[in-house]
Structure formats: C-alpha cells, structure tokens
Motif scaffolding. Structure first.
Motif, short mmCIF file in Angstrom:
data_model
loop_
_atom_site.label_atom_id
_atom_site.label_comp_id
_atom_site.label_asym_id
_atom_site.label_seq_id
_atom_site.Cartn_x
_atom_site.Cartn_y
_atom_site.Cartn_z
N ARG A 85 0.84 -1.20 0.00
CA ARG A 85 0.00 0.00 0.00
C ARG A 85 0.88 1.26 0.00
O ARG A 85 0.61 2.20 -0.74
N TYR A 86 1.89 1.23 0.82
CA TYR A 86 2.82 2.36 0.88
C TYR A 86 3.52 2.57 -0.47
O TYR A 86 3.63 3.71 -0.96
N GLN A 87 3.96 1.49 -1.09
CA GLN A 87 4.66 1.60 -2.38
C GLN A 87 3.74 2.16 -3.47
O GLN A 87 4.18 2.95 -4.31
N ARG A 88 2.46 1.76 -3.43
CA ARG A 88 1.53 2.30 -4.42
C ARG A 88 1.32 3.79 -4.22
O ARG A 88 1.26 4.56 -5.18
N ARG A 89 1.23 4.22 -2.98
CA ARG A 89 1.05 5.65 -2.70
C ARG A 89 2.27 6.46 -3.13
O ARG A 89 2.14 7.55 -3.68
N PRO A 108 -3.14 11.65 -7.02
CA PRO A 108 -3.60 11.20 -5.70
C PRO A 108 -3.81 9.69 -5.74
O PRO A 108 -4.09 9.13 -6.81
N PRO A 109 -3.69 9.00 -4.60
CA PRO A 109 -3.95 7.55 -4.58
C PRO A 109 -5.39 7.27 -5.03
O PRO A 109 -6.31 8.02 -4.68
N ASP A 110 -5.59 6.22 -5.80
CA ASP A 110 -6.92 5.83 -6.29
C ASP A 110 -7.59 4.94 -5.23
O ASP A 110 -7.16 3.81 -5.00
N PRO A 111 -8.67 5.45 -4.60
CA PRO A 111 -9.32 4.66 -3.52
C PRO A 111 -9.81 3.30 -4.02
O PRO A 111 -9.73 2.31 -3.29
N GLU A 112 -10.32 3.23 -5.24
CA GLU A 112 -10.82 1.96 -5.75
C GLU A 112 -9.68 0.97 -5.97
O GLU A 112 -9.81 -0.22 -5.66
N GLU A 113 -8.56 1.47 -6.48
CA GLU A 113 -7.39 0.61 -6.67
C GLU A 113 -6.87 0.12 -5.32
O GLU A 113 -6.48 -1.04 -5.17
N GLU A 114 -6.88 1.03 -4.34
CA GLU A 114 -6.46 0.66 -2.98
C GLU A 114 -7.33 -0.46 -2.43
O GLU A 114 -6.84 -1.42 -1.85
N GLU A 115 -8.65 -0.32 -2.64
CA GLU A 115 -9.58 -1.33 -2.13
C GLU A 115 -9.38 -2.67 -2.83
O GLU A 115 -9.36 -3.73 -2.19
N ARG A 174 -8.16 -6.16 -1.01
CA ARG A 174 -8.92 -7.41 -1.07
C ARG A 174 -8.07 -8.54 -1.61
O ARG A 174 -8.11 -9.67 -1.12
N ALA A 175 -7.27 -8.23 -2.65
CA ALA A 175 -6.41 -9.26 -3.24
C ALA A 175 -5.36 -9.73 -2.24
O ALA A 175 -5.08 -10.93 -2.13
N ALA A 176 -4.79 -8.79 -1.49
CA ALA A 176 -3.78 -9.14 -0.50
C ALA A 176 -4.39 -9.97 0.63
O ALA A 176 -3.79 -10.95 1.10
N GLU A 177 -5.60 -9.61 1.04
CA GLU A 177 -6.27 -10.38 2.11
C GLU A 177 -6.56 -11.80 1.65
O GLU A 177 -6.36 -12.76 2.39
N GLU A 178 -7.04 -11.94 0.40
CA GLU A 178 -7.33 -13.28 -0.12
C GLU A 178 -6.05 -14.11 -0.25
O GLU A 178 -6.04 -15.30 0.04
N HIS A 179 -4.96 -13.46 -0.66
CA HIS A 179 -3.68 -14.16 -0.76
C HIS A 179 -3.24 -14.67 0.62
O HIS A 179 -2.79 -15.82 0.76
N LEU A 180 -3.42 -13.84 1.64
CA LEU A 180 -3.06 -14.23 3.00
C LEU A 180 -3.93 -15.39 3.49
O LEU A 180 -3.43 -16.35 4.08
N ARG A 181 -5.22 -15.32 3.20
CA ARG A 181 -6.12 -16.39 3.61
C ARG A 181 -5.75 -17.71 2.93
O ARG A 181 -5.81 -18.77 3.55
N GLN A 182 -5.36 -17.63 1.66
CA GLN A 182 -4.96 -18.84 0.95
C GLN A 182 -3.69 -19.42 1.56
O GLN A 182 -3.55 -20.65 1.67
#
Length: 202
Positions: A8-12, A21-28, A32-40
């Motif tokens: 997240r920091y690197q994207r900002r 400015p950071p894109d809120p939709e891209e951030e979201e 979600r992708a990072a959370e799913e990767h962690l859950r997997q």
C-alpha cells in the motif's frame, strides 16, 4: 511492516511520484487481493499441518465464516477445549505433568478434550445444559464449532460449558499439585502455565 502495508505504501509513493492522488478503488482492490492471498496461505499451511489435526479439521471447512465472524471471543478456557491444550490427562501426560493419560474423573484410559466435551460422566450436568442451550446432538468439535458460528447464544453456551468444566478441572489439578504426597512430576510449579492459572483464578 507487513507485506500488505508495504505494498500500500509503495503504491502511494508511486502515485505521488506521478503527481497523482492515490486511487481509492485501486487501494480497495489491492487490499482485497492481499487479504485473499493471506487467507490462501493460511489454508495451505493448515492443510499441510502435522499437529492440531482435530482443531484444524473442525475449523478449516468453515474457515471463511470463522474469520469473518462479528461475534464470539475465544476465551482462555474455550481455547483449551478447542485446542486440547489444557487440564486433560492426555495433554498433561504428553508434557510430563501426569504419569498416564487416564481421566482422573471417570477412569477412562485417555482423557482428551473431546472426551471431556462429549463423554466424561463427571460433566453430565454441564453437558446436558450445553445440549439444551444449543440443540446439539452431535458434540464432535466440527459440530460444536458450527453451532458457535451460527448464533451468539450458542457461542456463549459453549463458552459457558468450557468455563464451568475447565475451571473445575484446573482446581483439581492445583489440589493434586499441592498435596503433601504429590508425585514429583505433579509438584506445583511457577512457570508460564502456573502464572496463567493465577491470572484467571487468583
């Protein structure tokens, strides 16, 4: 810094370097992708686990519900029953605190968490209250976890059973430790588990 926060920091930083400015939709989407990767990663690690197979077998099929639940606290004594790490003859024998795995309440050869939850005659009254409150017939850990996730009332009923039963089992263990003729391996100790007992039952 966690990998999610780092990305997240690197994207900002990259967005700022482009003057955007950071894109809120891209951030979201990225979150979600990072959370799913962690859950997997968690699922993969659990599926390959060599220990705690009873607990893993009960939680893995409902892992998404378990992680997304908005209620239910894992108390000290509820965790003991779910993991099997507590005042059970099986566990105490494994860590060198009891000479055998025998249930000191009913005499059965192997006192496990599941034996305490489902079979031990010593806890018949507490078990009847649990069954009445949850409507469960099957007291396998998988079934109990499913009931806990289905409603707050059922979660609280299971937690109450664990609190009642485990507090009594812990008190009995302390009496065995303090007895004048206690076996050397049972003698009262001042280590981590003892401090945990004192925090919960001063």
């Amino acid at each position: 810094m966690s990998s999610l926060k780092r990305r997240r920091y690197q994207r900002r930083v990259a967005a700022r370097s482009r003057g955007e400015p950071p894109d809120p939709e891209e951030e979201e989407r990225a979150a979600r992708a990072a959370e799913e990767h962690l859950r997997q990663q968690w699922r993969d690690a659990l599926e390959d686990g060599l220990y705690g197979t009873r607990t893993i077998g009960a939680i893995l099929p409902v892992m998404e519900d378990w992680l997304r639940r908005r209620r239910g606290v894992l108390t000290y004594r509820l965790t003991q029953v779910v993991t099997g790490h507590g005042c059970f003859g099986h566990y105490l024998h494994r860590i060198g605190r009891e000479p055998s795995t025998q249930c000191l309440d009913c005499g059965v050869e192997d006192d496990t968490a599941q034996h305490t939850l489902e079979e031990c005659s010593r806890w018949a009254v507490e078990r009847a209250a649990l069954v009445a409150a949850t409507g469960l017939v099957d007291l396998s850990l998988h079934s109990v976890i499913g009931a806990m996730l289905s409603s707050e009332r059922r979660w609280d009923a299971v937690a109450s059973f664990c609190e009642d039963v485990m507090s009594q089992k812990e008190a009995a263990e302390r009496e065995r430790e303090a007895a004048a003729d206690a076996l050397p391996l049972r003698r009262r100790r001042q280590g981590r588990r003892r401090r945990a007992f004192l925090r919960h039952d001063p």
